[in-house]
Design a protein around this motif. Structure first.
Motif, PDB file in Angstrom:
ATOM      1  N   ASN A   7       0.874  -1.187  -0.012  1.00 39.47           N
ATOM      2  CA  ASN A   7       0.138  -0.086   0.048  1.00 39.47           C
ATOM      3  C   ASN A   7       0.812   1.189   0.035  1.00 39.47           C
ATOM      4  O   ASN A   7       0.335   2.216   0.637  1.00 39.47           O
ATOM      5  CB  ASN A   7      -0.782   0.059   1.242  1.00 39.47           C
TER       6      ASN A   7
ATOM      7  N   ARG B 146      -0.040   5.313   0.426  1.00 35.09           N
ATOM      8  CA  ARG B 146      -1.119   5.370   1.137  1.00 35.09           C
ATOM      9  C   ARG B 146      -1.054   5.500   2.781  1.00 35.09           C
ATOM     10  O   ARG B 146      -0.423   4.613   3.198  1.00 35.09           O
ATOM     11  CB  ARG B 146      -2.064   4.031   0.907  1.00 35.09           C
TER      12      ARG B 146
ATOM     13  N   LEU C 114      -1.827   4.623   6.246  1.00 39.68           N
ATOM     14  CA  LEU C 114      -2.576   3.226   7.016  1.00 39.68           C
ATOM     15  C   LEU C 114      -2.495   3.689   8.633  1.00 39.68           C
ATOM     16  O   LEU C 114      -1.416   4.036   9.012  1.00 39.68           O
ATOM     17  CB  LEU C 114      -1.921   2.224   6.777  1.00 39.68           C
ATOM     18  N   SER C 115      -3.691   3.761   9.205  1.00 43.29           N
ATOM     19  CA  SER C 115      -4.063   3.686  10.559  1.00 43.29           C
ATOM     20  C   SER C 115      -3.350   2.513  11.289  1.00 43.29           C
ATOM     21  O   SER C 115      -3.484   1.468  10.531  1.00 43.29           O
ATOM     22  CB  SER C 115      -5.415   4.211  10.820  1.00 43.29           C
ATOM     23  N   ARG C 116      -3.132   2.783  12.570  1.00 49.43           N
ATOM     24  CA  ARG C 116      -2.883   1.539  13.333  1.00 49.43           C
ATOM     25  C   ARG C 116      -4.027   0.661  13.200  1.00 49.43           C
ATOM     26  O   ARG C 116      -3.699  -0.678  12.921  1.00 49.43           O
ATOM     27  CB  ARG C 116      -2.668   1.735  14.720  1.00 49.43           C
ATOM     28  N   GLU C 117      -5.163   1.005  13.311  1.00 48.21           N
ATOM     29  CA  GLU C 117      -6.498   0.033  13.167  1.00 48.21           C
ATOM     30  C   GLU C 117      -6.313  -0.739  12.019  1.00 48.21           C
ATOM     31  O   GLU C 117      -6.795  -2.091  11.895  1.00 48.21           O
ATOM     32  CB  GLU C 117      -7.615   0.748  13.382  1.00 48.21           C
ATOM     33  N   GLN C 118      -6.154  -0.102  10.798  1.00 48.40           N
ATOM     34  CA  GLN C 118      -6.045  -0.603   9.633  1.00 48.40           C
ATOM     35  C   GLN C 118      -5.074  -1.845   9.312  1.00 48.40           C
ATOM     36  O   GLN C 118      -4.905  -2.968   8.833  1.00 48.40           O
ATOM     37  CB  GLN C 118      -5.902   0.414   8.366  1.00 48.40           C
ATOM     38  N   LEU C 119      -3.571  -1.416   9.960  1.00 50.33           N
ATOM     39  CA  LEU C 119      -2.604  -2.181   9.880  1.00 50.33           C
ATOM     40  C   LEU C 119      -2.908  -3.580  10.598  1.00 50.33           C
ATOM     41  O   LEU C 119      -2.725  -4.679  10.256  1.00 50.33           O
ATOM     42  CB  LEU C 119      -1.378  -1.794  10.487  1.00 50.33           C
TER      43      LEU C 119
ATOM     44  N   ASP D 138      -5.916  -4.761  11.481  1.00 56.16           N
ATOM     45  CA  ASP D 138      -6.797  -5.767  10.752  1.00 56.16           C
ATOM     46  C   ASP D 138      -6.186  -6.272   9.235  1.00 56.16           C
ATOM     47  O   ASP D 138      -6.438  -7.449   9.290  1.00 56.16           O
ATOM     48  CB  ASP D 138      -7.937  -4.821  10.231  1.00 56.16           C
ATOM     49  N   MET D 139      -5.326  -5.865   8.983  1.00 61.52           N
ATOM     50  CA  MET D 139      -4.651  -6.376   7.662  1.00 61.52           C
ATOM     51  C   MET D 139      -3.789  -7.714   8.163  1.00 61.52           C
ATOM     52  O   MET D 139      -3.750  -8.683   7.376  1.00 61.52           O
ATOM     53  CB  MET D 139      -3.862  -5.526   6.880  1.00 61.52           C
TER      54      MET D 139
ATOM     55  N   GLU E 228      -9.723  -6.216  15.376  1.00 64.58           N
ATOM     56  CA  GLU E 228      -9.650  -4.766  15.557  1.00 64.58           C
ATOM     57  C   GLU E 228      -8.329  -4.703  16.536  1.00 64.58           C
ATOM     58  O   GLU E 228      -8.189  -5.365  17.656  1.00 64.58           O
ATOM     59  CB  GLU E 228     -10.880  -4.287  15.944  1.00 64.58           C
TER      60      GLU E 228
END
Length: 233
Positions: free
Chosen positions: A168, A171, A173-178, A180-181, A186
């Motif tokens: 990515n 782009r 990326l928030s800690r939450e997105q990372l 989750d990925m 969560e």
């Protein structure tokens, strides 16, 4: 063949309970009661994952983890006696892939082990493409990263985090997105484990980790992996 898990804990009752539970869920399980025995079993068995207690009779789990990491990148789930943030951070800094405070629900331990192994297997089945950013090369198929031909050692979790960032590039990326990925769950409130992992990745791939140019912090938002590095365009 079923994945093999090594449990390193001097609590025989807990180890027996975990062994029975994990065996019932399709794992092969081996146990060791001391850090020294656990380190020897990692070398002998090459297990698929290790559950490592912090409090052991001959040395603490942190020192045992350092010795394991000297020769193996086996995924390690650490058990801490308390929900102590310091213990968690220290464990992550020296190479743990995940942590779980005691007492815990065996179902949660099982879920975390499966997540660790799922990430490892996904990497093993990855396409042969190599991600290149200047002098940095990331090879998902061999789960390796190199800067100018130099190997950049990191844990399984940290490598997955690096790949998520690189895929990515450009782009934020928030800690939450990372979380989750990479982990498929969560982020807990006030959980800053991602920050610890990013600092370790920076130590491995950045020329000057205190002034990073590959993984940039975006204040109040998260992180962005630089699309162009080392002067490439």
């Amino acid at each position: 063949m079923a994945d093999q898990v090594l449990i390193v804990d001097d609590d025989r009752r807990l180890s027996a309970m975990l062994a029975e539970y994990l065996t019932g869920n399709g794992f092969r399980v081996q146990a060791a009661e001391t850090a020294g025995a656990g380190i020897a079993e990692v070398a002998r068995l090459s297990p698929d994952a290790v559950v490592l207690d912090v409090m052991l009779p001959d040395m603490d789990g942190f020192e045992a983890l350092k010795r394991i990491r000297a020769s193996s990148d086996v995924p390690v789930l650490m058990l801490t006696a308390r929900g102590d943030e310091t213990d968690r951070i220290v464990g992550l800094e020296i190479g743990a892939d995940d942590y779980l405070p005691k007492p815990f629900n065996p179902r949660e331990l099982l879920a975390r082990l499966k997540a660790i192994l799922r990430r490892r297997n996904a990497g093993a089945n990855a396409s042969p493409r190599i991600l290149r950013f200047g002098q940095l090369e990331i090879d998902p198929s061999s789960r390796s990263a190199r800067v100018d031909g130099r190997d950049c050692p990191m844990t399984s979790y940290q490598f997955d985090l690096l790949v998520a960032l690189a895929e990515n590039a450009g782009r934020t990326l928030s800690r939450e997105q990372l979380m989750d990925m990479v982990k498929g769950e969560e982020l807990e409130a006030f959980d800053r484990s991602i920050d610890v992992h990013v600092s370790r990745i920076r130590a491995a791939i950045e020329t000057d980790p205190k002034h990073p140019r590959r993984i940039i912090t975006v204040r109040g938002a998260g992180y962005v992996f630089a699309r162009f590095q080392d002067g490439d365009r």
